[in-house]
Motif scaffolding. Structure first.
Motif, PDB file in Angstrom:
ATOM      1  N   ILE A 147     -12.659  14.911  49.327  1.00 42.38           N
ATOM      2  CA  ILE A 147     -13.334  13.823  50.035  1.00 42.38           C
ATOM      3  C   ILE A 147     -13.435  12.613  49.109  1.00 42.38           C
ATOM      4  CG2 ILE A 147     -15.515  13.047  51.057  1.00 42.38           C
ATOM      5  CD1 ILE A 147     -15.984  15.920  51.966  1.00 42.38           C
ATOM      6  N   THR A 148     -13.050  11.459  49.610  1.00 37.64           N
ATOM      7  CA  THR A 148     -13.212  10.228  48.838  1.00 37.64           C
ATOM      8  C   THR A 148     -14.676   9.824  48.920  1.00 37.64           C
ATOM      9  OG1 THR A 148     -10.964   9.521  49.373  1.00 37.64           O
ATOM     10  CG2 THR A 148     -12.481   7.838  48.576  1.00 37.64           C
ATOM     11  N   THR A 149     -15.386  10.003  47.823  1.00 35.50           N
ATOM     12  CA  THR A 149     -16.822   9.747  47.829  1.00 35.50           C
ATOM     13  C   THR A 149     -17.117   8.251  47.707  1.00 35.50           C
ATOM     14  OG1 THR A 149     -16.910  10.166  45.445  1.00 35.50           O
ATOM     15  CG2 THR A 149     -17.418  12.009  46.913  1.00 35.50           C
ATOM     16  N   ILE A 150     -18.352   7.912  48.021  1.00 36.81           N
ATOM     17  CA  ILE A 150     -18.806   6.517  48.026  1.00 36.81           C
ATOM     18  C   ILE A 150     -19.904   6.354  46.989  1.00 36.81           C
ATOM     19  CG2 ILE A 150     -19.879   4.698  49.420  1.00 36.81           C
ATOM     20  CD1 ILE A 150     -18.761   6.129  51.912  1.00 36.81           C
ATOM     21  N   ALA A 151     -19.808   5.305  46.219  1.00 37.45           N
ATOM     22  CA  ALA A 151     -20.841   5.029  45.223  1.00 37.45           C
ATOM     23  C   ALA A 151     -22.162   4.772  45.924  1.00 37.45           C
ATOM     24  CB  ALA A 151     -20.458   3.817  44.375  1.00 37.45           C
ATOM     25  N   GLY A 152     -23.228   5.262  45.328  1.00 42.06           N
ATOM     26  CA  GLY A 152     -24.556   5.044  45.902  1.00 42.06           C
ATOM     27  C   GLY A 152     -25.601   5.240  44.841  1.00 42.06           C
ATOM     28  N   SER A 153     -26.608   4.427  44.864  1.00 40.17           N
ATOM     29  CA  SER A 153     -27.660   4.513  43.857  1.00 40.17           C
ATOM     30  C   SER A 153     -28.609   5.654  44.186  1.00 40.17           C
ATOM     31  CB  SER A 153     -28.441   3.200  43.786  1.00 40.17           C
ATOM     32  OG  SER A 153     -27.587   2.140  43.431  1.00 40.17           O
ATOM     33  N   CYS A 154     -29.068   6.347  43.153  1.00 40.83           N
ATOM     34  CA  CYS A 154     -30.035   7.419  43.352  1.00 40.83           C
ATOM     35  C   CYS A 154     -31.380   6.835  43.754  1.00 40.83           C
ATOM     36  CB  CYS A 154     -30.208   8.227  42.063  1.00 40.83           C
ATOM     37  SG  CYS A 154     -28.800   9.265  41.688  1.00 40.83           S
ATOM     38  N   SER A 155     -32.086   7.592  44.583  1.00 44.46           N
ATOM     39  CA  SER A 155     -33.420   7.169  45.000  1.00 44.46           C
ATOM     40  C   SER A 155     -34.432   7.569  43.949  1.00 44.46           C
ATOM     41  CB  SER A 155     -33.774   7.842  46.333  1.00 44.46           C
ATOM     42  OG  SER A 155     -35.109   7.603  46.668  1.00 44.46           O
ATOM     43  N   HIS A 156     -35.251   6.633  43.523  1.00 41.61           N
ATOM     44  CA  HIS A 156     -36.295   6.928  42.552  1.00 41.61           C
ATOM     45  C   HIS A 156     -37.673   6.739  43.164  1.00 41.61           C
ATOM     46  CE1 HIS A 156     -33.436   7.346  39.290  1.00 41.61           C
ATOM     47  NE2 HIS A 156     -32.862   6.228  39.686  1.00 41.61           N
TER      48      HIS A 156
END
Length: 286
Positions: A112-121
């Protein structure tokens, strides 16, 4: 008197025997396949049928972001036939690396071509793995690849078993879902949808939708960003603002009211992955 004492003795003995028998019964997991989250369960069950017991690591109502397994669950994981996860959730990495036989830990994100995403803090804790959006189970096109990974893992583990027919039936069901979602998205007049936490990133990418997330990089939006979202939504006639069940309705209620829209709860972690995605796709496109 003696009869009463005898009856009491027999009663105590029966309790002791029953307790001993109960303690001696230990559940075996050597015929169990574990999945990390609920939406993966029906995919595995569709292929293996009743041949294996399929159990979910994160129990219903618990959040993958804060989940901590019990010592008994660690024992169960190590006794099980196979452990399947998305490979993208932080809790999977921390827990599944403690499974003694890493050959039975299967990463379903392969291919799967993943998508960049920021972690939730936020107070919900970390959610994604190394800055990658983990919600691959929300898109039928990704589910198709995940199902193939499940099938390949089963064939590799048990080459004498034949899962071809059941996998083909599952694949057809996934293709039907793909066609239905594609039709909904192609025929929608809405230019985009608004959601609090960006859980539908893969669905949006794979079906040419625009996802507008209120939360930005795991944080509450700035006043400027929020005003821009509200102004745009008012102009474009957006009627729904979505939020996940693990977030309080208050997260979006005021925003929805300012837009003149309805706050709508969705749960991407519902076990019935087919019905759930169909429902979500309908809600965001109508």
């Amino acid at each position: 008197m003696m009869r009463k004492i005898l009856h009491l003795f027999i009663y105590i003995a029966l309790i002791f025997v029953a307790g001993s028998c109960g303690n001696s019964v230990k559940k075996s997991y050597d015929n169990t396949i574990f999945v990390s989250i609920a939406p993966l369960k029906p995919l595995v069950e569709a292929i293996v049928g009743e041949e294996f017991s399929v159990e979910i690591l994160v129990p219903a109502g618990a959040s993958p972001e804060t989940f901590e397994p019990t010592p008994k669950q660690f024992i169960a994981l190590n006794e099980s036939v196979m452990v399947l996860g998305t490979g993208l959730l932080d809790f999977e990495k921390s827990i599944l690396q403690r499974v003694h036989d890493q050959n039975k830990v299967i990463d379903l994100s392969q291919g799967i071509t993943t998508i960049a995403g920021s972690c939730s803090h936020t107070h919900h804790g970390k959610h994604c793995h190394h800055g990658v959006d983990p919600h691959i189970w929300c898109s039928p096109k990704c589910i198709d690849i995940m199902a193939q990974n499940i099938y390949n893992a089963l064939v590799a583990k048990m080459p004498n078993k034949d899962y071809t027919a059941s996998y083909s039936a599952l694949n057809e069901r996934i293709q039907e879902l793909d066609r239905a979602v594609n039709s909904l998205c192609n025929n929608s007049a809405l230019p985009y949808f608004i959601i609090y936490h960006p859980a539908l990133t893969y669905l949006a990418r794979d079906y040419n939708l625009e996802q507008v997330a209120i939360e930005h990089e795991g944080k509450e939006p700035s006043a400027k960003r929020l005003a821009s979202i509200i102004e745009r939504a008012q102009r474009d006639g957006i009627k729904r603002v979505f939020y996940q069940s693990e977030f309080p309705e208050s997260s979006v209620a005021v925003i929805a009211e300012d837009i003149g829209a309805e706050a709508v709860e969705i749960n991407p972690l519902e076990e019935n992955i087919f019905e759930n995605i169909s429902t979500i796709a309908t809600l965001i496109t109508e």
